[in-house]
Motif scaffolding. Structure first.
Motif, short mmCIF file in Angstrom:
data_model
loop_
_atom_site.label_atom_id
_atom_site.label_comp_id
_atom_site.label_asym_id
_atom_site.label_seq_id
_atom_site.Cartn_x
_atom_site.Cartn_y
_atom_site.Cartn_z
N ARG A 192 -30.30 -6.06 -5.13
CA ARG A 192 -30.92 -7.55 -5.05
C ARG A 192 -31.05 -7.71 -6.46
NH1 ARG A 192 -31.07 -10.39 -0.52
NH2 ARG A 192 -32.82 -11.27 -1.21
N GLY A 193 -30.81 -9.22 -6.60
CA GLY A 193 -30.75 -9.91 -8.08
C GLY A 193 -32.12 -10.69 -7.97
N THR A 194 -32.62 -11.08 -9.07
CA THR A 194 -33.90 -11.89 -9.26
C THR A 194 -33.43 -13.41 -9.56
OG1 THR A 194 -33.98 -11.49 -11.70
CG2 THR A 194 -35.08 -9.90 -10.37
N LEU A 195 -32.23 -13.61 -9.66
CA LEU A 195 -31.93 -15.09 -9.93
C LEU A 195 -30.57 -15.38 -9.19
CD1 LEU A 195 -32.33 -15.67 -13.66
CD2 LEU A 195 -33.65 -16.43 -11.89
N MET A 196 -30.40 -16.48 -8.53
CA MET A 196 -29.16 -16.89 -7.72
C MET A 196 -28.45 -18.15 -8.98
SD MET A 196 -28.95 -19.04 -4.31
CE MET A 196 -28.83 -20.30 -5.03
N GLY A 197 -27.17 -18.42 -8.50
CA GLY A 197 -26.73 -19.49 -9.44
C GLY A 197 -25.09 -19.90 -8.83
N ASN A 198 -24.59 -20.46 -9.41
CA ASN A 198 -23.12 -20.90 -8.97
C ASN A 198 -22.34 -21.51 -10.06
OD1 ASN A 198 -22.46 -23.96 -8.30
ND2 ASN A 198 -24.66 -23.74 -7.96
N ARG A 199 -20.95 -21.38 -9.81
CA ARG A 199 -19.87 -21.93 -10.44
C ARG A 199 -19.02 -22.86 -9.84
NH1 ARG A 199 -17.70 -16.12 -12.99
NH2 ARG A 199 -19.73 -15.71 -13.85
N GLY A 200 -19.70 -23.31 -8.50
CA GLY A 200 -18.73 -24.33 -7.79
C GLY A 200 -18.22 -23.35 -6.53
N VAL A 201 -17.30 -24.00 -5.70
CA VAL A 201 -16.59 -23.41 -4.46
C VAL A 201 -15.58 -22.38 -4.84
CG1 VAL A 201 -15.69 -23.64 -2.25
CG2 VAL A 201 -17.21 -25.33 -3.22
N LEU A 202 -16.03 -20.89 -4.74
CA LEU A 202 -15.09 -19.97 -5.20
C LEU A 202 -14.56 -19.23 -4.00
CD1 LEU A 202 -17.32 -18.33 -8.17
CD2 LEU A 202 -15.93 -20.50 -8.07
N HIS A 203 -15.00 -19.21 -2.81
CA HIS A 203 -14.83 -18.30 -1.51
C HIS A 203 -13.85 -19.21 -0.85
CE1 HIS A 203 -18.42 -20.56 -0.33
NE2 HIS A 203 -17.87 -20.44 0.92
N ASN A 204 -13.30 -18.62 0.25
CA ASN A 204 -12.46 -19.15 1.48
C ASN A 204 -13.23 -18.94 2.47
OD1 ASN A 204 -11.98 -16.32 2.23
ND2 ASN A 204 -9.83 -16.37 1.60
N SER A 205 -12.52 -19.33 3.89
CA SER A 205 -13.30 -19.02 5.14
C SER A 205 -13.62 -18.00 5.69
CB SER A 205 -12.40 -19.87 6.14
OG SER A 205 -11.03 -19.35 6.38
N LEU A 263 -34.14 -17.99 -6.44
CA LEU A 263 -34.20 -17.52 -5.20
C LEU A 263 -34.44 -18.51 -4.04
CD1 LEU A 263 -34.49 -13.86 -5.69
CD2 LEU A 263 -32.54 -14.96 -5.66
N GLU A 264 -35.54 -19.12 -4.20
CA GLU A 264 -36.14 -19.95 -3.18
C GLU A 264 -36.43 -21.37 -3.91
OE1 GLU A 264 -39.26 -18.18 -0.94
OE2 GLU A 264 -37.88 -16.33 -0.44
N PHE A 265 -36.18 -22.39 -3.03
CA PHE A 265 -36.40 -23.61 -3.80
C PHE A 265 -36.91 -24.68 -2.75
CE2 PHE A 265 -35.00 -27.87 -5.68
CZ PHE A 265 -36.30 -27.89 -6.69
N LYS A 266 -38.00 -25.33 -2.62
CA LYS A 266 -38.38 -26.17 -1.48
C LYS A 266 -38.05 -25.88 -0.10
CE LYS A 266 -38.08 -30.20 -4.79
NZ LYS A 266 -37.51 -31.47 -5.00
N GLY A 267 -38.20 -24.37 0.16
CA GLY A 267 -37.98 -23.95 1.58
C GLY A 267 -36.25 -24.19 2.07
N ARG A 268 -35.50 -24.46 1.11
CA ARG A 268 -34.11 -24.54 1.63
C ARG A 268 -33.51 -23.51 2.23
NH1 ARG A 268 -31.93 -28.60 -3.60
NH2 ARG A 268 -33.38 -29.90 -3.19
N LYS A 269 -32.78 -23.63 3.29
CA LYS A 269 -32.26 -22.27 3.80
C LYS A 269 -30.61 -22.66 4.09
CE LYS A 269 -36.05 -20.20 4.67
NZ LYS A 269 -36.60 -18.67 4.05
N PHE A 285 -25.54 -13.81 -7.66
CA PHE A 285 -26.72 -13.20 -8.15
C PHE A 285 -26.68 -12.44 -9.14
CE2 PHE A 285 -26.47 -14.16 -3.16
CZ PHE A 285 -27.96 -14.78 -3.02
N PHE A 286 -27.67 -12.40 -9.87
CA PHE A 286 -27.89 -11.86 -11.29
C PHE A 286 -29.10 -10.92 -11.41
CE2 PHE A 286 -26.29 -16.03 -11.31
CZ PHE A 286 -25.26 -16.10 -12.17
N LEU A 287 -28.86 -9.92 -12.00
CA LEU A 287 -29.92 -8.78 -12.09
C LEU A 287 -31.22 -9.56 -12.75
CD1 LEU A 287 -31.50 -6.07 -12.28
CD2 LEU A 287 -30.26 -5.95 -14.74
N ASP A 288 -30.91 -10.44 -13.67
CA ASP A 288 -31.95 -11.15 -14.51
C ASP A 288 -31.34 -12.25 -15.20
OD1 ASP A 288 -30.77 -9.66 -16.40
OD2 ASP A 288 -32.72 -8.36 -16.86
N GLU A 289 -32.12 -12.95 -15.94
CA GLU A 289 -31.73 -13.92 -16.93
C GLU A 289 -31.16 -13.54 -18.18
OE1 GLU A 289 -33.82 -18.02 -18.09
OE2 GLU A 289 -34.74 -16.06 -18.95
#
Length: 208
Positions: A19-32, A50-56, A69-73
């Protein structure tokens, strides 16, 4: 089989149950099929809470950005990511201001995210390959990461820690070369050297 969405210090996206302690992104990288098809889509490589304003949301949902996901900063910075200006606004502001000062930003106003992203992109990847640079191990500041024989290490205060997706372990500086391949982008290392403190995974505090 876990999804391929964990990022290592080289910036590569791999599979790991950790499990990582941070999430992130670089845009859409995956397919269906939730398969990674590219390493990045845009220049804004960010790290998020990892959590922000209750968004799911479902991971790797069709047409949505690819959650990474990243181990840490420390790991995220080494991979070439920066704090998100929305969910990590205070941290983003802190990093932006420190980055500007450390890198002698000459603009007439505060550096904007796209301007930082352009510099960071040049420092993190070239022709699809991770950009590294040669630095003196003894001169690397707290939080900088480097590589020796394909193994990742981080400078933590006056120690060197070996990296893995699960966390860090103590490493001996003896036997490591004087000059090393630095993974953390140069402008970010300058920012660390000027006093900005990247956050380590909690297990680093329990070592030693």
């Amino acid at each position: 089989m876990p999804l391929k969405n964990r990022v290592n210090p080289m910036g590569l996206i791999e599979s790991s149950k950790a499990r990582g302690t941070l999430m992130g992104n670089r845009g859409v990288l995956h397919n269906s099929k939730k398969e990674i098809r590219r390493q990045f889509k845009n220049l804004a490589w960010i790290t998020c809470l990892l959590e922000f304003k209750g968004r799911k949301r479902e991971l790797m949902s069709p047409g949505g950005y690819t959650e990474l996901f990243f181990l840490d900063e420390v790991t995220a910075f080494a991979a070439g990511h920066r704090p998100c200006a929305e969910c990590r606004r205070a941290r983003y502001n802190e990093f932006r201001d420190a980055w500007s000062t450390a890198n002698n930003w000459s603009g007439t106003s505060k550096v904007r995210a796209p301007e930082m992203d352009k510099v960071l992109h040049q420092e993190r990847i070239e022709n699809g390959q991770k950009v590294t640079w040669i630095g003196k191990l003894a001169d690397l500041p707290h939080g900088a990461m480097f590589q020796v024989d394909s193994e990742g290490y981080a400078v933590c205060e006056d120690r060197v820690l070996a990296w893995s997706f699960e966390g860090y372990r103590e490493a001996s500086i003896e036997g490591l070369p004087e000059m090393v391949d630095v993974l953390t982008p140069q402008s970010v290392v300058k920012t660390f050297a000027a006093g900005f403190r990247p956050e380590f995974h909690y297990n680093a505090r329990n070592l030693g």
